[in-house]
Design a protein around this motif. Structure first.
Motif, mmCIF file in Angstrom:
data_model
loop_
_atom_site.group_PDB
_atom_site.id
_atom_site.type_symbol
_atom_site.label_atom_id
_atom_site.label_comp_id
_atom_site.label_asym_id
_atom_site.label_seq_id
_atom_site.Cartn_x
_atom_site.Cartn_y
_atom_site.Cartn_z
ATOM 1 N N VAL A 1101 5.184 11.232 -8.495
ATOM 2 C CA VAL A 1101 4.582 11.037 -7.192
ATOM 3 C C VAL A 1101 3.067 11.026 -7.375
ATOM 4 C CG1 VAL A 1101 6.491 12.085 -5.948
ATOM 5 C CG2 VAL A 1101 4.598 13.513 -6.709
ATOM 6 N N TYR A 1102 2.375 10.465 -6.399
ATOM 7 C CA TYR A 1102 0.913 10.380 -6.484
ATOM 8 C C TYR A 1102 0.326 11.274 -5.402
ATOM 9 C CZ TYR A 1102 1.796 6.597 -9.686
ATOM 10 O OH TYR A 1102 2.224 5.885 -10.747
ATOM 11 N N ALA A 1103 -0.293 12.350 -5.861
ATOM 12 C CA ALA A 1103 -0.752 13.383 -4.936
ATOM 13 C C ALA A 1103 -2.248 13.258 -4.716
ATOM 14 C CB ALA A 1103 -0.426 14.764 -5.486
ATOM 15 N N SER A 1104 -2.662 13.576 -3.484
ATOM 16 C CA SER A 1104 -4.073 13.624 -3.117
ATOM 17 C C SER A 1104 -4.312 14.915 -2.372
ATOM 18 C CB SER A 1104 -4.460 12.424 -2.237
ATOM 19 O OG SER A 1104 -4.183 11.206 -2.912
ATOM 20 N N HIS A 1121 -12.615 16.263 -3.621
ATOM 21 C CA HIS A 1121 -11.743 15.174 -3.170
ATOM 22 C C HIS A 1121 -11.085 14.540 -4.393
ATOM 23 C CE1 HIS A 1121 -10.279 12.022 -0.545
ATOM 24 N NE2 HIS A 1121 -10.670 11.138 -1.447
ATOM 25 N N THR A 1122 -9.771 14.531 -4.420
ATOM 26 C CA THR A 1122 -9.052 13.857 -5.508
ATOM 27 C C THR A 1122 -7.968 12.992 -4.891
ATOM 28 O OG1 THR A 1122 -7.513 15.706 -5.711
ATOM 29 C CG2 THR A 1122 -9.425 15.727 -7.162
ATOM 30 N N GLU A 1123 -7.737 11.837 -5.452
ATOM 31 C CA GLU A 1123 -6.784 10.892 -4.876
ATOM 32 C C GLU A 1123 -5.849 10.348 -5.943
ATOM 33 O OE1 GLU A 1123 -8.806 7.805 -2.858
ATOM 34 O OE2 GLU A 1123 -9.547 9.074 -1.230
ATOM 35 N N ASN A 1124 -4.590 10.195 -5.532
ATOM 36 C CA ASN A 1124 -3.581 9.481 -6.325
ATOM 37 C C ASN A 1124 -3.491 9.997 -7.757
ATOM 38 O OD1 ASN A 1124 -3.004 7.859 -4.091
ATOM 39 N ND2 ASN A 1124 -4.613 6.386 -4.655
ATOM 40 N N VAL A 1125 -3.326 11.312 -7.867
ATOM 41 C CA VAL A 1125 -3.110 11.917 -9.181
ATOM 42 C C VAL A 1125 -1.619 11.892 -9.471
ATOM 43 C CG1 VAL A 1125 -3.344 13.994 -10.580
ATOM 44 C CG2 VAL A 1125 -5.122 13.386 -8.924
ATOM 45 N N SER A 1126 -1.217 11.371 -10.634
ATOM 46 C CA SER A 1126 0.202 11.275 -10.980
ATOM 47 C C SER A 1126 0.740 12.661 -11.302
ATOM 48 C CB SER A 1126 0.382 10.338 -12.177
ATOM 49 O OG SER A 1126 1.737 10.289 -12.557
ATOM 50 N N VAL A 1127 1.831 13.040 -10.630
ATOM 51 C CA VAL A 1127 2.440 14.363 -10.800
ATOM 52 C C VAL A 1127 3.915 14.181 -11.129
ATOM 53 C CG1 VAL A 1127 2.892 16.601 -9.756
ATOM 54 C CG2 VAL A 1127 0.808 15.339 -9.141
ATOM 55 N N GLU A 1164 2.104 16.348 3.080
ATOM 56 C CA GLU A 1164 2.323 15.172 3.912
ATOM 57 C C GLU A 1164 2.804 14.016 3.046
ATOM 58 O OE1 GLU A 1164 -0.937 15.655 7.522
ATOM 59 O OE2 GLU A 1164 -1.250 14.170 5.942
ATOM 60 N N TRP A 1165 3.797 13.326 3.576
ATOM 61 C CA TRP A 1165 4.300 12.122 2.890
ATOM 62 C C TRP A 1165 3.750 10.912 3.631
ATOM 63 C CZ3 TRP A 1165 10.014 10.185 3.526
ATOM 64 C CH2 TRP A 1165 10.162 8.973 2.826
ATOM 65 N N ARG A 1166 2.937 10.128 2.895
ATOM 66 C CA ARG A 1166 2.338 8.946 3.499
ATOM 67 C C ARG A 1166 3.361 7.810 3.427
ATOM 68 N NH1 ARG A 1166 -1.688 10.734 -0.047
ATOM 69 N NH2 ARG A 1166 -1.339 8.944 -1.452
ATOM 70 N N THR A 1167 3.899 7.412 4.613
ATOM 71 C CA THR A 1167 4.988 6.430 4.643
ATOM 72 C C THR A 1167 4.497 5.027 4.944
ATOM 73 O OG1 THR A 1167 5.353 6.930 6.981
ATOM 74 C CG2 THR A 1167 6.640 8.172 5.373
ATOM 75 N N ALA A 1203 6.087 7.772 -4.610
ATOM 76 C CA ALA A 1203 5.612 8.000 -3.247
ATOM 77 C C ALA A 1203 4.230 8.642 -3.276
ATOM 78 C CB ALA A 1203 6.591 8.895 -2.492
ATOM 79 N N GLY A 1204 3.473 8.470 -2.179
ATOM 80 C CA GLY A 1204 2.159 9.087 -2.042
ATOM 81 C C GLY A 1204 2.248 10.331 -1.198
ATOM 82 N N LEU A 1205 1.776 11.457 -1.717
ATOM 83 C CA LEU A 1205 1.819 12.736 -1.014
ATOM 84 C C LEU A 1205 0.401 13.270 -0.881
ATOM 85 C CD1 LEU A 1205 4.846 14.421 -2.846
ATOM 86 C CD2 LEU A 1205 4.890 13.113 -0.720
ATOM 87 N N SER A 1206 0.155 13.990 0.206
ATOM 88 C CA SER A 1206 -1.162 14.579 0.442
ATOM 89 C C SER A 1206 -1.000 16.055 0.725
ATOM 90 C CB SER A 1206 -1.872 13.904 1.622
ATOM 91 O OG SER A 1206 -2.213 12.586 1.294
ATOM 92 N N LEU A 1207 -1.920 16.850 0.152
ATOM 93 C CA LEU A 1207 -1.993 18.274 0.453
ATOM 94 C C LEU A 1207 -3.152 18.464 1.417
ATOM 95 C CD1 LEU A 1207 -1.481 19.653 -3.164
ATOM 96 C CD2 LEU A 1207 0.081 19.987 -1.257
ATOM 97 N N VAL A 1208 -2.837 18.943 2.615
ATOM 98 C CA VAL A 1208 -3.869 19.074 3.642
ATOM 99 C C VAL A 1208 -3.844 20.493 4.176
ATOM 100 C CG1 VAL A 1208 -3.752 16.641 4.287
ATOM 101 C CG2 VAL A 1208 -2.262 18.280 5.437
ATOM 102 N N PRO A 1209 -4.997 20.991 4.623
ATOM 103 C CA PRO A 1209 -5.004 22.334 5.224
ATOM 104 C C PRO A 1209 -4.109 22.378 6.454
ATOM 105 C CG PRO A 1209 -7.244 21.583 4.720
ATOM 106 C CD PRO A 1209 -6.340 20.415 4.526
ATOM 107 N N LYS A 1210 -3.479 23.528 6.673
ATOM 108 C CA LYS A 1210 -2.503 23.630 7.772
ATOM 109 C C LYS A 1210 -3.154 23.388 9.113
ATOM 110 C CE LYS A 1210 1.250 26.366 5.885
ATOM 111 N NZ LYS A 1210 2.114 27.549 6.049
#
Length: 1505
Positions: A1101-1104, A1121-1127, A1164-1167, A1203-1210
């Motif tokens: 998955v690609y995490a930001s 800020h980091t974007e689209n890191v392969s995990v 968050e899953w960016r759909t 898939a693209g996933l994002s970690l965001v503050p609650k």
């Protein structure tokens, strides 16, 4: 005839001469030969006793070989003659000694009686009066070409007539060649040796010289001279050939040097040599074909990288040379380059070429030659050569560049800031170069340093300014130097072009502080210093001492302000008595006084350039020099002289006067030209005590009855009259052999009477009772008498604390360094066994027989049981081998995958480094686990400020060894002192003593010694020592290693430990991990192994993440800020596990504590372009069956690969297009749902106890992820039924073990190795292991397994096991439960490797032991080798260990708040005050130091505050 008075005369005769021996008034003896009644000749004079008159009584012996000469104080035996002093005939006859003549046949100077056949021919023995020496007057020819042979004619004068045939000998350094000689009327003829027998001429030389001598076949040389063999062919150039000292000629066309031109130079142009006799058309080097210098001289300069055509003048004879082809040859760094050349007139022009060289030197000399006829070089007598240079290598600054010699044509290229020739400087857009020639001024003068930095405001200071571009010559800077705005006049003699200016600065004109920059103005450019020069007011505030001897040498320590100001600092007493300055700094100066003409006093004055200063509070006084009247040592009944022994330390009493005027008096002795010094202690103005110096001499070579007498004296400043007292007092320092004390004849000596007698040798030669100390255990034996062979003392009435079970050890110390261990003194009765009755002996024998029978029976049973166990073990090993074969393919695949990941990890390590905890955090985690903010880390404690005085006194008590030991022993003896308190007290003591590790180590050794003694005296087995932390000493030992091995962890052992942790974590994360039970597909622990088949699929998955930057130590350590890191994730991972893996990948180079918390972020899953879905571990879509609710996974949400996933503050999760039925209601529940329900941070669960039994939701649901755990009886029974099926998954343990094997081996090998990639073994390990070895030897323990167990319990099991199980104590990491379980298996293997007992493995053995069953024997070999290598290493000196401990203390002095630690320790002193007070009052040493009273003082102060 004589200019001194003659006092005695004696006469004799020899060979017709009368010889007179005359003694003089000044102690000389003259030898005179009477040649006639009117002629006498003095032929010798030598000293007998200088300054003492020779008495008239002189007597010859019977053979007239010696005479006896008497002076005022001695009688001398003098040789009448000694002919052997003369080695040549000339010397022999020239001495004109009537006794001596030259014996020709034996080639020696001797009396006539010692020369054989002297009557046959007058020339056999030649006297100075009648004969002449045999000499060779000429040899024709006198030199010869080596390759030819000739007959030589030798003219010899005074050759004796001999019957034997003569031979000629040609002798060189390595051999002699002989040829026959033919006698002639005036000499002999002889031929030269064969040419092939002659030695070769050395490389670079053109001749060798042989000794040509004439002799009989068996006799020595009669006469000799030098003869030269030369070889013209060794000359390779015409100039050298014809300039030779030998007759050599040069053949021009043949290009050779020869001695025979008729043979070798036919039809050739010839240049004859200067040594050739006769007329010649061309003679000498002026006719040789040569190259000559042009107007530029013999040195041709070429800038490196440029092209140039070289031209030289030539002188040529012969048309055949002109018609040949000419070639120029250049040899540059061994590379020969040939270029065509043309001859125009008298000049050779070489083709143009680019000159380059590769070395970094400023210039390089290239040899140059002009070749004709293919291979014949023209002579180069003027050494014409090419010098290739690089301006940039000769100068690195503009000033130096422009100051280079004009011949180089170097200038400064401003565009490149390098020194270049003009052609190599780039041109600008206008076609001009920014090249400065030597007539221009550098634009950037720089001042790098200047000294001094301060000077008196009166001025006159010489300031040395260093930098670059400081003018090309003196005129450039003559008027351009200013100091703080004041002119500074440069000295032309000290100016160094471009680099250094020395100038003298004037006074500012007003006496006040002033500062400013140093400015050097050169034309339109100026350079300015970075620092200010300061005009200051030096002041003398005090000095010490205030008096000293009139001989001077007193070092006066002067304190004040700005005492290092200025360039010329001087000190004096009363202006005229100089005090030589030894050192200065801003606050102190030291000077040494000069001698004074008398007892005077005067002002101490100093001058700082033009600024005089005077100290007016009091004067320095010169007092009388000290005197030494008596120096004595040793027994009182003996002669009062100083005595000593090689070991030194004998007390020497000195009496005299004015001792207190000397700062540091020393006594010295001189032995074999070396001075040995020892300090003295001044007790009063008239008394002083010194320790005899240690003298480097073997005590065994000194005879007790004949001591070595040494010169001695005292070093007291410059006082000379206390030096060399041996001459002044007419006595010497007597050096006796070291006293020897004999050990007790029996191993244990039983104390039977009131006195103890110790025998020895030379006990009182130099020693008295006060020089000797006898210790019995910790007590002292009062010496009552000391004789030559015996010492008697009164021991203590009862035995003191001792480490031996038999009794205290007796130690005798003499002086400072000599010590003898006499033996063990037992206070017990020695005949207890003899008092037993006969019946008791019979009973003992019967008991032994019964025990033997029982032992035999047990042995038979054991053998039977052992055979059965071995059979079972073999079966199990075969089964394990089969299992290993089955999983070999899986191991290989998993290992390849992990190796790839670990390679990536290694790259991360090089970029981000290993996240080591700092020293304070590391120590706190081990000393006070589970205490995040311990009191010793709290610095703001205002309530302790009021108690500071009491804590300071209590701290002094802790630093008292007697108090601290009694304090610890009192606490441990109290049965209410719990185990937790023991650990806490030990940690607090170590924190308190962290800055005093030397004292701490002493306390630790004492406590460990007591613990070992208690263990051996008690009923427990010695192997149990240090096994469990049941005492303060054991916990202190752990902390001691913790402090001292931190550096070793960071530099060496930390890396393989961290790699193992990452390898375990990486392997575990490759497969499914149950978020609730913490079981995993890949595990080393059977209890944490998933025993089911779980379907899973790896995904990328690609995490930001959008995260506010977190600052640490004012550095922005985390990416904002980091974007689209392969995990890498698994489709069966829970949402919490995915968040963990994303954070781990994004922040892989960031320590764990500085990463964002998983619970503070939503996933968050960016759909799509705008679609966002928040994923939760539990929501309304979670599957529920009966009482079980399954946690959501990526598979549950159908998240695809890539898939693209994002970690965001609650708080910023504003997008929520999930399928929740009631967002507001659920959101609250989701945000308060803590995932710690599923992942515990404390690894305390086992498979037997379900970790989720109590994790009930408010509606009674249970959570599960991959495996459900049941706890009803029926379900448990079902598990037991299926257990045989689930055991097949145990093969996964082998797969994981094989994958991690390399990392386990690396860690174990690093720990159990004495050589660590160039790092030395930590001193602490060697020191503690040696201490344990010494303790075992002291207590008579010979079983090697006991000492092996002690060492294993002290270091591997007490320190390393803790870190292997808890790497988070060393690194800033998060350790999950499953990783903890795997590391526990490694730690158990580590413990088994250190054990000496063999564990019998069976079918019921734990899987962790079976897993490493084959590896443990090899690991044990590593451990044995490790202990053996440490034991074989050279011992560590106390000096080296103390230096290391002091350095460790210095590095970490301020890590902890020791006042807080002291206050915590004080609470225990209060809690156990009553028992502690009783102990302090009863202890003998405590009574002497009044420790109970001091503790009471602390209580009073603390209670009052």
């Amino acid at each position: 005839m004589f200019n001194t008075k003659l006092t005695s005369v004696a006469a004799t005769s020899t060979s017709g001469y009368t010889v007179v021996f005359a003694g003089t008034s000044d102690g000389f003896l003259k030898k005179v030969v009477i040649e006639s009644s009117s002629v006498a000749n003095e032929y010798a004079s030598f000293a007998v006793d200088v300054g003492s008159e020779i008495n008239r009584d002189m007597q010859f012996d019977n053979q007239n070989l010696y005479m006896y000469v008497m002076s005022q104080t001695k009688v001398s035996k003098v040789k009448v003659f000694d002919c052997s002093d003369y080695k040549t005939c000339g010397d022999c006859l020239g001495a004109r000694d009537p006794y001596c003549g030259w014996c020709s046949l034996e080639n020696k100077c001797s009396p006539r009686s010692n020369c054989q056949d002297d009557a046959n021919d007058p020339l056999y023995w030649v006297s100075y009066k009648t004969g002449k020496c045999t000499i060779i007057t000429s040899v024709v020819p006198h030199q010869l070409q080596r390759t030819t042979a000739r007959t030589l004619e030798l003219i010899i004068d005074h050759l004796p007539q001999l019957k034997e045939n003569l031979i000629c000998a040609f002798t060189t350094e390595d051999k002699a060649l002989f040829t026959n000689a033919t006698k002639k009327r005036n000499g002999v003829n002889c031929t030269t040796p064969r040419t092939d027998m002659l030695p070769q001429i050395e490389q670079g030389k053109h001749h060798f010289t042989a000794k040509l001598s004439v002799r009989t076949r068996n006799g020595p040389d009669l006469v000799s001279t030098d003869f030269t063999f030369f070889d013209c062919s060794t000359h390779s150039s015409c100039t050298r050939c014809v300039s030779s000292e030998f007759p050599c000629d040069w053949c021009v066309e043949a290009h050779r040097c020869t001695h025979d031109t008729a043979e070798n130079c036919r039809n050739d142009i010839l240049v004859t040599g200067v040594s050739r006799i006769g007329p010649s058309y061309r003679s000498g080097p002026g006719f040789c074909p040569t190259i000559n210098a042009t107007g530029d001289g013999s040195e041709v300069l070429v800038a490196g990288g440029t092209s140039k055509s070289i031209k030289v003048k030539v002188h040529i004879i012969g048309q055949f040379i002109v018609q040949t082809r000419f070639v120029c040859q250049f040899n540059i760094e061994g590379r020969v380059t040939s270029l065509n050349a043309q001859l125009l007139g008298d000049t050779i022009y070489c083709d143009s070429m680019e000159f380059q060289y590769t070395s970094r030197s400023p210039n390089l000399t290239a040899t140059f030659a002009v070749i004709w006829g293919g291979s014949k070089p023209l002579d180069n007598p003027h050494n014409i050569h090419v010098v290739i240079y690089r301006c940039r290598e000769m100068a690195d600054s503009c000033g130096i560049c422009l100051a280079l010699a004009e011949k180089y044509n170097c200038g400064w290229c401003s565009s490149t800031n390098t020194c270049e020739v003009e052609e190599q400087c780039n041109k600008n857009k206008e076609g001009k170069t920014d090249w400065l020639n030597r007539s221009e001024i550098c634009p950037n003068p720089e001042i790098h340093t200047f000294e001094p930095k301060t000077g008196p405001w009166e001025g006159g200071t010489n300031i040395t300014i260093r930098g670059i571009n400081l003018g090309k010559n003196y005129n450039d800077i003559y008027s351009g130097v200013r100091i703080a705005g004041i002119n500074c006049m440069p000295f032309p003699q000290f100016y160094i072009d471009t680099k250094q200016i020395v100038c003298t600065v004037d006074s500012p004109g007003e006496q006040m502080y002033r500062n400013g920059k140093i400015v050097v103005q050169i034309g339109d450019y100026r350079g300015e210093s970075k620092e200010d020069y300061e005009f200051v007011d030096p002041k003398i505030l005090d000095f010490n001492p205030k008096f000293g001897p009139t001989s001077g040498g007193t070092e006066i320590h002067i304190t004040g302000k700005h005492l290092n100001a200025g360039s010329r600092i001087q000190a004096s007493i009363n202006d005229h008595l100089a005090c030589k300055i030894l050192s200065t700094d801003s606050s102190q100066a030291i000077c040494r006084t000069s001698p004074s003409p008398g007892i005077i006093e005067g002002r101490l004055k100093m001058s700082f350039d033009n600024g005089p200063r005077e100290f007016n509070d009091y004067n320095f006084k010169y007092v009388l020099d000290p005197t030494v009247e008596h120096v004595s040592s040793g027994p009182s009944g003996q002669l009062k002289v100083p005595k000593g022994i090689p070991a030194g330390g004998i007390r020497i009493s000195v009496t005299g006067t004015q001792f207190q005027s000397i700062q540091t008096p020393n006594i010295y002795v001189v032995y074999n030209g070396e001075i040995y010094v020892s300090p003295c202690q001044v007790q009063s103005d008239t008394e002083m005590e010194c320790a005899s110096p240690v003298v480097d001499v073997d005590s065994n070579i000194i005879e007790a009855e004949r001591p070595i007498l040494l010169e001695y004296g005292f070093l007291m400043d410059n006082v000379l009259r206390v030096q060399n007292l041996s001459k002044i007092h007419n006595n010497h320092f007597e050096l006796y052999p070291n006293p020897e004390y004999f050990i007790f004849e029996e191993r244990v000596k039983y104390f039977k009477s009131e006195y103890l007698t110790i025998n020895g040798r030379n006990l009182d030669r130099a020693c008295k009772e006060s020089d000797v100390e006898v210790k019995i255990g910790n007590g002292f034996c009062n010496i009552t008498s000391l004789s030559r062979q015996q010492l008697t003392c009164r021991p203590p009435s009862e035995a003191t604390a001792t480490k031996s079970i038999n009794g205290p050890e007796v130690i005798v110390r003499i002086g400072a360094s000599l010590e003898y261990r006499i033996g063990i003194l037992s206070y017990e009765s020695s005949n207890i066994i003899l008092d037993w009755g006969e019946n008791a002996i019979f009973a003992v024998i019967a008991t032994i027989v019964i025990l033997l029978l029982i032992f035999v029976a047990l042995l038979v049973a054991y053998k039977k049981k052992s055979s059965e166990s071995n059979r079972v073990l073999r079966n199990m090993q075969e089964q394990m081998d089969i299992l290993e074969l089955r999983v070999a393919a899986e191991c290989k695949e998993a290992f390849a995958e992990l190796q790839t990941e670990m390679t990536d990890l290694t790259g991360d390590l090089t970029s981000g480094g290993i996240p080591f905890l700092d020293y304070r955090s590391y120590a706190m985690k081990i000393l006070f686990p589970n205490h995040e903010d311990h009191i010793v880390l709290q610095w703001e404690r205002p309530e302790l400020l009021r108690k500071e005085k009491g804590l300071r006194i209590f701290g002094q008590l802790i630093m008292n060894k007697t108090f601290l030991l009694l304090f610890i022993r009192t606490l441990e003896s109290n049965r209410y002192f719990s185990m937790r308190e023991r650990v806490n007290v030990a940690s607090l003591i170590m924190v308190t003593l962290q800055s005093k590790l030397e004292y701490c180590t002493d306390i630790l050794k004492t406590l460990l010694g007591d613990l070992i003694e208690k263990c051996i005296e008690g009923k427990s087995h010695p192997k149990l020592l240090l096994r469990r932390t049941e005492s303060v000493a054991e916990k202190m030992l752990s902390a001691w290693f913790t402090f001292l091995l931190y550096k070793f962890l960071k530099e060496c052992a930390g890396e393989p430990l961290y790699m193992l942790f990452r390898a375990v974590k990486g392997q575990v994360d490759k497969g499914p991990v149950d978020a609730c039970t913490h079981e995993a597909r890949y595990s080393l622990s059977e209890e944490k192994l998933i025993r089911q088949s779980i379907d899973f699929r790896p995904m990328n998955v690609y995490a930001s993440i959008i995260q506010q930057p977190i600052f640490c130590n004012n550095l922005d350590m985390l990416p904002s800020h980091t974007e689209n890191v392969s995990v890498k994730v698994l489709d069966c991972d829970t949402i919490g596990q995915v968040k963990e893996k994303c954070l781990e990948t994004i922040y892989r180079n960031i320590p764990s504590s500085q990463r964002p918390r998983k619970d503070d972020l939503d996933l968050e899953w960016r759909t799509g372009a705008t679609g966002r879905v928040i994923l939760y571990d539990e929501d309304v879509t979670s599957k529920t069956e009966s009482e079980w609710k399954k946690l959501n996974t990526l598979q549950h949400y159908n998240v695809p690969d890539g898939a693209g996933l994002s970690l965001v503050p609650k708080q910023s999760s504003i997008y929520n297009f999930s399928i929740l039925s009631d967002k507001n209601e659920k959101s609250h529940k989701y945000e308060t749902l803590n995932i710690s329900k599923y992942t515990s941070s404390s690894p305390t669960f086992s498979r037997a106890g379900s970790p989720l039994n109590n994790d009930m939701h408010e509606n009674g649901l249970r959570y599960w992820h991959l495996v459900k755990h049941h706890d009803s009886d029926m379900q448990k029974e079902g598990e037991r039924v299926n257990k045989l099926v689930s055991e097949i998954y145990l093969t996964r343990l082998l797969a994981t073990k094989g994958t991690l094997q390399k990392f386990v081996d690396d860690l174990f090998e690093t720990i159990f190795s004495t050589a660590h990639r160039g790092s030395a073994l930590p001193l602490a390990i060697k020191y503690m292991f040696d201490f344990l070895d010494d303790q075992a030897q002291l207590h008579g323990i010979t079983d090697p397994e006991v000492v092996h167990t002690w060492k294993s319990n002290s270091l591997p099991l007490r320190f390393w096991v803790n870190l292997i199980k808890n790497p988070n104590f060393v690194f800033d990491i998060h350790k999950s439960n499953i990783v903890d379980s795997c590391l526990s298996v490694v730690a158990q293997t580590f413990m088994d490797s250190c054990s000496t007992s063999d564990h019998r493995l069976g079918k019921d053995s734990p899987s962790s032991k079976l897993l490493y069953a084959k590896d443990i024997p090899e690991y044990r070999k590593w451990v044995d080798r490790y202990y053996r290598d440490i034991r074989d290493m050279s011992p560590i000196s106390d000096q080296d260990m103390n230096a290391m401990l002091a350095e460790e203390s210095r590095l970490h002095t301020t890590e902890f708040n020791t006042n807080c630690a002291l206050h915590e320790l004080y609470t225990y002193a209060v809690k156990y005050n009553e028992q502690l007070t009783v102990t302090l009052e009863e202890d003998e040493f405590s009574q002497k130091q009044r420790l109970a009273f001091k503790l009471e003082q602390v209580h009073n102060i603390m209670s009052a505050e």
